[in-house]
Design a protein around this motif. Structure first.
Motif, PDB file in Angstrom:
ATOM      1  N   LEU A   9       0.935  -1.341   0.302  1.00 32.46           N
ATOM      2  CA  LEU A   9       0.199  -0.051  -0.292  1.00 32.46           C
ATOM      3  C   LEU A   9       1.050   1.586   0.215  1.00 32.46           C
ATOM      4  N   LEU A  10       2.065   1.131   1.384  1.00 33.14           N
ATOM      5  CA  LEU A  10       3.024   2.435   0.600  1.00 33.14           C
ATOM      6  C   LEU A  10       3.563   2.182  -0.412  1.00 33.14           C
ATOM      7  N   ARG A  11       3.838   1.541  -0.894  1.00 24.85           N
ATOM      8  CA  ARG A  11       4.717   1.760  -2.316  1.00 24.85           C
ATOM      9  C   ARG A  11       3.635   2.029  -3.557  1.00 24.85           C
ATOM     10  N   SER A  12       2.387   1.288  -3.296  1.00 27.63           N
ATOM     11  CA  SER A  12       2.038   2.157  -4.032  1.00 27.63           C
ATOM     12  C   SER A  12       1.118   3.777  -4.306  1.00 27.63           C
ATOM     13  N   SER A  13       0.512   4.250  -2.767  1.00 31.29           N
ATOM     14  CA  SER A  13       1.284   5.496  -2.366  1.00 31.29           C
ATOM     15  C   SER A  13       2.150   6.385  -2.472  1.00 31.29           C
ATOM     16  N   MET A  14       3.354   6.162  -2.903  1.00 29.15           N
ATOM     17  CA  MET A  14       4.497   6.528  -2.952  1.00 29.15           C
ATOM     18  C   MET A  14       4.511   6.531  -4.857  1.00 29.15           C
ATOM     19  N   PHE A  15       4.240   5.903  -5.825  1.00 25.07           N
ATOM     20  CA  PHE A  15       3.945   5.538  -6.990  1.00 25.07           C
ATOM     21  C   PHE A  15       3.518   6.518  -7.282  1.00 25.07           C
ATOM     22  N   ILE A  16       1.681   7.100  -6.728  1.00 21.29           N
ATOM     23  CA  ILE A  16       0.969   7.746  -6.968  1.00 21.29           C
ATOM     24  C   ILE A  16       1.132   9.480  -6.949  1.00 21.29           C
ATOM     25  N   SER A  17       2.037   9.062  -5.784  1.00 22.87           N
ATOM     26  CA  SER A  17       2.466  10.586  -5.136  1.00 22.87           C
ATOM     27  C   SER A  17       2.948  11.402  -6.471  1.00 22.87           C
ATOM     28  N   PHE A  18       4.456  10.472  -6.590  1.00 18.69           N
ATOM     29  CA  PHE A  18       5.373  10.656  -7.549  1.00 18.69           C
ATOM     30  C   PHE A  18       4.516  11.137  -8.888  1.00 18.69           C
ATOM     31  N   GLY A  19       3.885  10.462  -9.827  1.00 15.71           N
ATOM     32  CA  GLY A  19       2.823  10.675 -10.876  1.00 15.71           C
ATOM     33  C   GLY A  19       2.321  11.774 -10.714  1.00 15.71           C
ATOM     34  N   VAL A  20       1.534  12.106  -9.582  1.00 14.74           N
ATOM     35  CA  VAL A  20       0.773  13.620  -9.821  1.00 14.74           C
ATOM     36  C   VAL A  20       1.856  14.768  -9.405  1.00 14.74           C
ATOM     37  N   VAL A  21       3.068  14.762  -8.882  1.00 16.82           N
ATOM     38  CA  VAL A  21       3.820  15.579  -8.841  1.00 16.82           C
ATOM     39  C   VAL A  21       5.094  16.186 -10.496  1.00 16.82           C
ATOM     40  N   MET A  22       4.811  14.836 -11.155  1.00 16.36           N
ATOM     41  CA  MET A  22       5.809  14.993 -12.116  1.00 16.36           C
ATOM     42  C   MET A  22       4.458  15.742 -13.344  1.00 16.36           C
ATOM     43  N   VAL A  23       3.352  14.873 -13.280  1.00 17.23           N
ATOM     44  CA  VAL A  23       2.578  15.787 -14.738  1.00 17.23           C
ATOM     45  C   VAL A  23       2.154  17.183 -14.376  1.00 17.23           C
ATOM     46  N   MET A  24       1.307  17.346 -12.555  1.00 18.43           N
ATOM     47  CA  MET A  24       1.258  18.538 -12.827  1.00 18.43           C
ATOM     48  C   MET A  24       2.107  20.027 -12.639  1.00 18.43           C
ATOM     49  N   GLY A  25       3.199  19.315 -11.768  1.00 21.24           N
ATOM     50  CA  GLY A  25       4.417  19.801 -12.188  1.00 21.24           C
ATOM     51  C   GLY A  25       4.451  19.972 -13.599  1.00 21.24           C
ATOM     52  N   SER A  26       4.663  19.456 -13.832  1.00 22.71           N
ATOM     53  CA  SER A  26       4.866  19.708 -15.688  1.00 22.71           C
ATOM     54  C   SER A  26       4.098  20.870 -15.817  1.00 22.71           C
ATOM     55  N   LEU A  27       2.956  20.838 -16.161  1.00 25.10           N
ATOM     56  CA  LEU A  27       1.936  21.463 -16.616  1.00 25.10           C
ATOM     57  C   LEU A  27       2.470  23.171 -16.382  1.00 25.10           C
ATOM     58  N   THR A  51      -3.552   6.685 -13.848  1.00 26.71           N
ATOM     59  CA  THR A  51      -4.993   6.631 -13.605  1.00 26.71           C
ATOM     60  C   THR A  51      -5.661   4.804 -12.913  1.00 26.71           C
ATOM     61  N   LEU A  52      -5.480   4.296 -14.771  1.00 27.37           N
ATOM     62  CA  LEU A  52      -6.052   3.012 -14.837  1.00 27.37           C
ATOM     63  C   LEU A  52      -5.189   2.203 -14.024  1.00 27.37           C
ATOM     64  N   TRP A  53      -3.886   2.463 -14.553  1.00 23.69           N
ATOM     65  CA  TRP A  53      -2.965   1.488 -13.381  1.00 23.69           C
ATOM     66  C   TRP A  53      -3.756   1.419 -11.442  1.00 23.69           C
ATOM     67  N   ALA A  54      -3.409   2.814 -11.133  1.00 17.91           N
ATOM     68  CA  ALA A  54      -4.949   3.636  -9.936  1.00 17.91           C
ATOM     69  C   ALA A  54      -5.958   2.543  -9.325  1.00 17.91           C
ATOM     70  N   LEU A  55      -6.447   2.834 -10.013  1.00 11.75           N
ATOM     71  CA  LEU A  55      -7.847   2.180 -10.648  1.00 11.75           C
ATOM     72  C   LEU A  55      -7.960   0.489 -10.285  1.00 11.75           C
ATOM     73  N   ASN A  56      -7.205   0.103 -10.661  1.00 14.69           N
ATOM     74  CA  ASN A  56      -7.231  -1.523 -10.736  1.00 14.69           C
ATOM     75  C   ASN A  56      -5.903  -2.396  -9.881  1.00 14.69           C
ATOM     76  N   SER A  57      -4.611  -1.874  -9.468  1.00 14.56           N
ATOM     77  CA  SER A  57      -4.199  -2.471  -8.171  1.00 14.56           C
ATOM     78  C   SER A  57      -4.148  -2.810  -7.339  1.00 14.56           C
ATOM     79  N   HIS A  58      -3.760  -3.884  -6.996  1.00 11.94           N
ATOM     80  CA  HIS A  58      -4.462  -4.644  -5.990  1.00 11.94           C
ATOM     81  C   HIS A  58      -4.503  -4.420  -4.877  1.00 11.94           C
ATOM     82  N   SER A  59      -3.397  -3.414  -4.488  1.00 11.72           N
ATOM     83  CA  SER A  59      -3.008  -3.081  -3.412  1.00 11.72           C
ATOM     84  C   SER A  59      -4.532  -2.438  -3.036  1.00 11.72           C
ATOM     85  N   LEU A  60      -5.023  -1.543  -4.073  1.00 10.83           N
ATOM     86  CA  LEU A  60      -5.632  -0.024  -3.770  1.00 10.83           C
ATOM     87  C   LEU A  60      -7.146  -0.584  -4.087  1.00 10.83           C
ATOM     88  N   LYS A  61      -7.421  -1.691  -4.123  1.00 11.06           N
ATOM     89  CA  LYS A  61      -8.926  -2.114  -3.628  1.00 11.06           C
ATOM     90  C   LYS A  61      -9.276  -2.378  -2.726  1.00 11.06           C
TER      91      LYS A  61
END
Length: 447
Positions: free
Chosen positions: A249-267, A416-426
């Motif tokens: 769960l912690l690992r998946s949360s970190m991956f999503i956090s990095f995704g938010v930082v990278m995509v929103m930061g670039s925008l 988003t697709l990965w985050a919605l279907n990740s087993h640890s986040l269901k």
């Protein structure tokens, strides 16, 4: 002669310790407001001093590696020393680094070299201070009997409010006292943060567990300067293990956090500024970012008030779906009214998931490894954001801003697709699905 009957003494009410959460949030607000104002003023001062727009990017590259190492050392410090004290010292260093800019400007005049030197001094204060302050959150909630989940929504609301107020305050200060002198306000806010943190009980920042025992029993002669570098390496190793190896769960949360930082930061940091500059309407960028921040403030406050009204998984799905629609709207670079609407949708959707991810990270990291894990997280985030912006700049240069914007939107759709279907986040509401992670003991204890 008669004796008066003795007057019964009223029993004193039991002592109730003073709440620490308001003072903790005030300290965070002072520090964040100072940084928000400086984030607007410093690039303008640098541009006015050097006359070269590339100087800001060069400064970021020069400072990137030292900032990464400082973040790791900060993690080692917060697992070795009292976290409240580390936060105080860090805020004082931050105040000194910013105050030296107008002083140097008055005496010698600012140059690129001074920005590098004082930027590194500021990083020594800012990054460990951020890690130490984050490490105090669970202790604050435990002392005041606050729900960590709701408290994360409150801190996210505070962040959003500061992002709205900071740029406007920076503009006012620059118009009133000038750009360089406006930096005195940032220095004053950092010093105020240190003074407010000083009022918190020292026990709040106490380090418990193996790290504390090792620090307390080791003689001073056994901790030479190189021990701090070694501690940084161990902090990185243990931090990576805690964040990515010990808990799915912690690992998946970190991956999503990095995704938010990278995509929103670039925008926010590249695509939208380039778009509005090309359209010769750079002033409109502020309205889009303000709409996004206002949406985050509203949704964060709503989440803080109603966090337990919905299941965590429900908040999670709604937030991800809303963010996807908002980022897609921004990625299409439509007319200005639609850009404002997309930014508002993105902000309204991002508040709950930002608070949720913060809750997962704070809730899942063992107390014994909190400093090293958060220091590693902050360091990796500092590295991820400029890498993403640099990659986006290559796409803008080679393919154009529209293609780069659509590419970022596509990246977020995949996340988003990965985050919605990740087993640890269901199964976010089932405690048994996520057993508590085991802390990583120091090498001596493992041996």
């Amino acid at each position: 002669m008669s004796l008066a009957a003795p007057v019964a003494r009223t029993a004193r009410p039991p002592h109730r310790p003073r709440k620490v959460a308001p003072r903790y949030l005030l300290s965070c607000a002072c520090s964040l407001l100072g940084n928000s104002v400086a984030g607007v003023i410093l690039p303008l001062v640098l541009l006015a001093t050097t006359g070269d727009a590339l100087a800001a990017g060069t400064l970021a590259l020069i400072c990137a590696v030292p900032q990464f190492l400082i973040g790791l050392i900060g993690g080692a410090l917060t697992d070795r020393f009292n976290r409240r004290n580390v936060s105080i010292v860090s805020d004082i260093l931050s105040a000194a680094s910013v105050a030296l800019l107008p002083i140097v400007d008055m005496i010698w005049g600012l140059s690129f070299g001074w920005f590098v030197a004082l930027g590194l001094l500021g990083a020594i204060g800012d990054i460990p201070g951020m890690t130490a302050r984050d490490s105090l959150v669970p202790a604050v909630c435990e002392r005041d009997n606050h729900s960590l989940q709701k408290f994360m929504g409150l801190t996210q609301s505070l962040d959003s409010l500061v992002v709205i107020v900071g740029p406007a305050l920076a503009a006012f200060l620059m118009g009133f006292v000038g750009s360089v002198n406006a930096l005195w306000f940032t220095a004053a806010m950092s010093l105020a943060a240190a003074l407010v943190t000083l009022t918190l009980p020292r026990s709040l920042g106490a380090v418990h567990g193996a790290a504390a025992d090792a620090s307390a029993t080791a003689p001073a002669s056994s901790q030479p300067p190189r021990g701090l570098v070694s501690g940084a390496w161990h902090a990185l190793r243990d931090g990576v293990r805690v964040l990515f190896a010990s808990d799915t769960l912690l690992r998946s949360s970190m991956f999503i956090s990095f995704g938010v930082v990278m995509v929103m930061g670039s925008l926010q940091g590249l695509v939208l500024p380039v778009h509005f500059t090309a359209a010769q309407t750079p002033e409109l960028l502020g309205y889009v970012l303000s709409a996004m921040s206002a949406g985050m403030l509203a949704s964060s406050l709503g989440y803080a008030a109603m966090a337990h009204k919905l299941r965590r998984r429900t908040w999670y799905v709604l937030s991800l779906a809303g963010m996807a629609s908002g980022i897609l709207g921004l990625g299409l670079l439509p007319a200005f009214p639609l850009l404002i609407a997309s930014a508002l949708v993105l902000g309204l959707s991002a508040g709950p998931i930002s608070a949720l991810l913060g809750f997962f990270i704070f809730d899942r990291i063992p107390a014994e490894n909190r400093g090293s894990a958060l220091g590693t997280q902050n360091s990796l985030t500092l590295a991820a954001a400029p890498v993403a912006v640099f990659a986006t700049s290559l796409a803008v240069e080679g393919l154009g801003v529209s293609a780069a914007a659509l590419g970022l939107a596509g990246c977020w759709m995949l996340i988003t697709l990965w985050a919605l279907n990740s087993h640890s986040l269901k199964y976010l509401d089932e405690e048994k699905a996520h057993p508590d992670p085991i802390p990583f003991a120091p090498e001596a204890e493992r041996a």
